[in-house]
Write an enzyme that holds these catalytic residues in place. Structure first.
Site, PDB file in Angstrom:
ATOM      1  N   GLY A   2       0.862  -1.338  -0.025  1.00  0.00           N
ATOM      2  CA  GLY A   2       0.105   0.104   0.114  1.00  0.00           C
ATOM      3  C   GLY A   2       0.828   1.129  -0.104  1.00  0.00           C
ATOM      4  CD  GLU A   3       2.169   6.552   0.750  1.00  0.00           C
ATOM      5  OE1 GLU A   3       3.648   6.619   0.923  1.00  0.00           O
ATOM      6  OE2 GLU A   3       1.332   6.917   1.676  1.00  0.00           O
ATOM      7  CB  SER A   4       4.631   3.339   4.186  1.00  0.00           C
ATOM      8  OG  SER A   4       5.290   4.378   3.653  1.00  0.00           O
ATOM      9  CB  CYS A  59       5.574  -3.788  -0.930  1.00  0.00           C
ATOM     10  SG  CYS A  59       6.044  -2.267  -1.889  1.00  0.00           S
ATOM     11  NE  ARG A  77       8.034   5.807   1.626  1.00  0.00           N
ATOM     12  CZ  ARG A  77       6.916   6.784   1.634  1.00  0.00           C
ATOM     13  NH1 ARG A  77       7.230   7.891   2.370  1.00  0.00           N
ATOM     14  NH2 ARG A  77       5.875   6.584   0.847  1.00  0.00           N
ATOM     15  CB  ILE A 103       4.431  -3.182  -7.367  1.00  0.00           C
ATOM     16  CG1 ILE A 103       4.174  -4.417  -8.013  1.00  0.00           C
ATOM     17  CG2 ILE A 103       3.520  -1.839  -7.675  1.00  0.00           C
ATOM     18  CD1 ILE A 103       2.692  -4.881  -7.889  1.00  0.00           C
ATOM     19  NE  ARG A 104       4.767   4.191  -5.901  1.00  0.00           N
ATOM     20  CZ  ARG A 104       3.911   4.539  -4.885  1.00  0.00           C
ATOM     21  NH1 ARG A 104       2.766   4.031  -4.929  1.00  0.00           N
ATOM     22  NH2 ARG A 104       4.540   5.543  -4.141  1.00  0.00           N
ATOM     23  CG  HIS A 163       3.711  -6.861  -3.605  1.00  0.00           C
ATOM     24  ND1 HIS A 163       2.702  -6.242  -2.892  1.00  0.00           N
ATOM     25  CD2 HIS A 163       4.366  -5.687  -4.223  1.00  0.00           C
ATOM     26  CE1 HIS A 163       2.936  -5.011  -2.685  1.00  0.00           C
ATOM     27  NE2 HIS A 163       3.732  -4.636  -3.670  1.00  0.00           N
ATOM     28  CD  GLU A 183       0.895  -9.485  -1.819  1.00  0.00           C
ATOM     29  OE1 GLU A 183       0.700  -8.234  -2.131  1.00  0.00           O
ATOM     30  OE2 GLU A 183       2.029  -9.896  -1.442  1.00  0.00           O
TER      31      GLU A 183
END
Length: 191
Positions: free
Chosen positions: A52-54, A81, A108, A136-137, A172, A174
């Protein structure tokens, strides 16, 4: 195959690929629940902090009343992530740490923007065959403390580490059909 049926694994359900984590956990035989409240957190034997976005996740942890409970949660945790970023005790660029549970420093978005996302075969300590890691990012771990074990590196950067009952990966797991990273996490329950 190990028997995980007696365990309940929580997946922090504020952002990220929650249903994908739940599906992998259930594939291995454990019960999985989405955790959005303190009462749900208190039911689990271990916890996944998904991507997600931390920074947004930190705000949501505070507004949901989960932040302090997560800081003191002493059961196994898998951070993926953004979950890795949440676990770090130091972030490059001066941003304050979030849960600060692992003695690691994190950079990050280290591998670029969303368009720079990729999948690669990653050699992970203890795995006989490469793992199909999806980045992913993604962040990477730029510094580790002496009590931290490196489980995988990609292009010289640490992307998977362990400290006690905490696992943190920049990728990731998952998002693949390969359940070995999640099984490694669940094995923490038997140690």
């Amino acid at each position: 195959m190990n028997d995980y049926t007696k365990y309940t694994i929580g997946v922090l359900s504020l952002q990220g690929a929650v249903s994908e984590h739940i599906a992998q956990i259930e594939t291995l035989g454990a019960k999985a629940i989405a955790v959005k409240s303190l009462s749900e957190l208190q039911q689990v034997d271990a916890l996944v902090l998904p991507g997600g976005e931390s920074t947004a996740m930190r705000r949501l942890m505070h507004s949901s009343g989960l932040f302090q409970a997560l800081k003191s949660f002493d059961k196994p945790i898998l951070g993926t992530c953004a979950g890795l970023i949440l676990l770090a005790n130091k972030l490059e660029g001066g941003e304050p740490p979030h849960l600060a549970k692992m003695n690691i420093q994190v950079q990050r978005n280290a591998f670029g923007r969303q368009v720079d996302s990729f999948q690669t075969d990653l050699m992970i300590k203890g795995f006989a065959d490469p793992f199909p890691a999806v980045f992913i990012r993604a962040p990477y771990i730029s510094r580790i403390g002496s009590e931290v074990e490196v489980l995988a590196e990609w292009q010289g950067n640490v992307v998977f580490a362990k400290q006690g009952n905490l696992l943190a990966c920049a990728f990731h797991p998952e998002l693949t059909s390969d359940t070995r990273v999640v099984e490694l996490f669940l094995q923490q329950l038997k140690e």
